[in-house]
Write an enzyme that holds these catalytic residues in place. Structure first.
Site, short mmCIF file in Angstrom:
data_model
loop_
_atom_site.label_atom_id
_atom_site.label_comp_id
_atom_site.label_asym_id
_atom_site.label_seq_id
_atom_site.Cartn_x
_atom_site.Cartn_y
_atom_site.Cartn_z
N ILE A 92 0.84 -1.28 0.04
CA ILE A 92 -0.04 0.22 -0.02
C ILE A 92 0.85 1.31 0.00
O ILE A 92 0.39 2.37 -0.37
CB ILE A 92 -0.96 -0.09 1.36
CG1 ILE A 92 -2.29 0.77 1.15
CG2 ILE A 92 -0.23 0.49 2.57
CD1 ILE A 92 -3.28 0.58 1.77
N ASN A 137 11.53 -8.62 6.89
CA ASN A 137 11.88 -8.03 8.32
C ASN A 137 11.17 -9.01 9.41
O ASN A 137 10.18 -9.45 9.34
CB ASN A 137 11.17 -6.69 8.35
CG ASN A 137 11.78 -5.79 7.29
OD1 ASN A 137 13.14 -5.69 7.09
ND2 ASN A 137 10.82 -5.04 6.70
N GLU A 172 6.72 -4.49 11.15
CA GLU A 172 5.43 -3.75 11.47
C GLU A 172 4.37 -4.69 11.33
O GLU A 172 3.41 -4.68 12.57
CB GLU A 172 5.30 -2.49 10.47
CG GLU A 172 6.08 -1.65 10.54
CD GLU A 172 5.97 -0.61 9.48
OE1 GLU A 172 5.38 -0.36 8.79
OE2 GLU A 172 7.05 0.35 9.51
N VAL A 173 4.32 -5.50 10.62
CA VAL A 173 2.76 -6.48 10.38
C VAL A 173 3.30 -8.12 10.85
O VAL A 173 4.26 -8.56 10.20
CB VAL A 173 2.45 -6.37 9.10
CG1 VAL A 173 1.00 -7.34 8.85
CG2 VAL A 173 2.02 -5.14 8.66
N HIS A 225 6.09 -12.33 5.93
CA HIS A 225 6.09 -11.87 4.47
C HIS A 225 7.23 -11.31 3.78
O HIS A 225 8.23 -11.19 4.55
CB HIS A 225 5.09 -10.55 4.43
CG HIS A 225 5.56 -9.41 5.20
ND1 HIS A 225 5.22 -9.38 6.66
CD2 HIS A 225 6.27 -8.32 5.17
CE1 HIS A 225 5.79 -8.26 7.19
NE2 HIS A 225 6.35 -7.45 6.33
P1 AMP Z 1 7.24 -4.83 7.37
O1 AMP Z 1 7.65 -3.42 8.12
O2 AMP Z 1 8.09 -5.72 7.00
O3 AMP Z 1 6.28 -5.50 8.66
O4 AMP Z 1 6.22 -4.25 6.34
C1 AMP Z 1 4.77 -4.14 6.30
C2 AMP Z 1 4.49 -3.64 4.96
O5 AMP Z 1 2.94 -3.85 4.88
C3 AMP Z 1 4.75 -2.24 4.71
O6 AMP Z 1 5.67 -2.06 3.57
C4 AMP Z 1 3.38 -1.53 4.37
O7 AMP Z 1 3.36 -0.55 3.67
C5 AMP Z 1 2.59 -2.80 4.08
N1 AMP Z 1 1.28 -2.65 4.39
C6 AMP Z 1 0.48 -2.22 5.65
N2 AMP Z 1 -0.71 -2.36 5.30
C7 AMP Z 1 -1.07 -2.87 4.38
C8 AMP Z 1 -2.19 -3.01 3.44
N3 AMP Z 1 -3.49 -2.73 3.94
N4 AMP Z 1 -2.13 -3.47 2.21
C9 AMP Z 1 -0.88 -3.63 1.57
N5 AMP Z 1 0.52 -3.47 2.25
C10 AMP Z 1 0.07 -2.99 3.31
#
Ligand code: AMP
Length: 116
Positions: free
Chosen positions: A33, A90, A98-99, A103
């Site tokens: 996103i 990450n 972050e998530v 992934h």
């Molecule tokens: P990380 O910091 O490796 O956990 O990356 C999480 C990624 O998820 C970031 O690059 C965000 O931009 C991406 N992200 C968060 N919410 C969404 C969403 N709803 N759809 C697509 N990507 C997302």
């Protein structure tokens, strides 16, 4: 413990939309996103796991193999193999994750800066 309400779990449950690139029984790939490169795709296994290590330690070999084969399939689909790409995952606080659902980031379409 796995957080069932993380944003990628919600995407997998189709509670929030995503811009899908590829999907099969084991995995889902969609555009980030907030893209950090001209091409920025995220790949997630459908199995609930927080990190690369958890994915490898908990998941069976069939799922692991299928997921990484799908990464290559998406690389083919995006036509980025020849010019190159970067795969990133990450993990945890030090990794800047972050998530909390494992992934991989597929970054391409231009020279990716940062890491050496
Ligand atoms: P990380 O910091 O490796 O956990 O990356 C999480 C990624 O998820 C970031 O690059 C965000 O931009 C991406 N992200 C968060 N919410 C969404 C969403 N709803 N759809 C697509 N990507 C997302």
């Amino acid at each position: 413990m796995y957080d069932k309400n993380n944003i990628f779990a919600k995407i997998l449950r189709e509670e929030i939309p995503c811009d899908k690139v590829y999907e099969d029984e084991f995995s889902l790939f969609f555009y980030d996103i907030s893209p950090q490169a001209k091409v920025h795709v995220l790949g997630i296994p459908k199995f609930p796991c927080r990190s690369f290590s958890e994915f490898i330690n908990i998941t069976n070999n069939e799922n692991i193999s299928s997921f990484f084969k799908s990464v290559q399939l998406v690389i083919n689909k995006l036509n980025i193999e020849e010019d190159g790409y970067r795969l990133i995952t990450n993990s945890g606080i030090n990794g800047g994750q972050e998530v909390p659902h494992f992934h991989v980031h597929i970054l391409a379409g231009e020279k990716i800066g940062g890491l050496r």
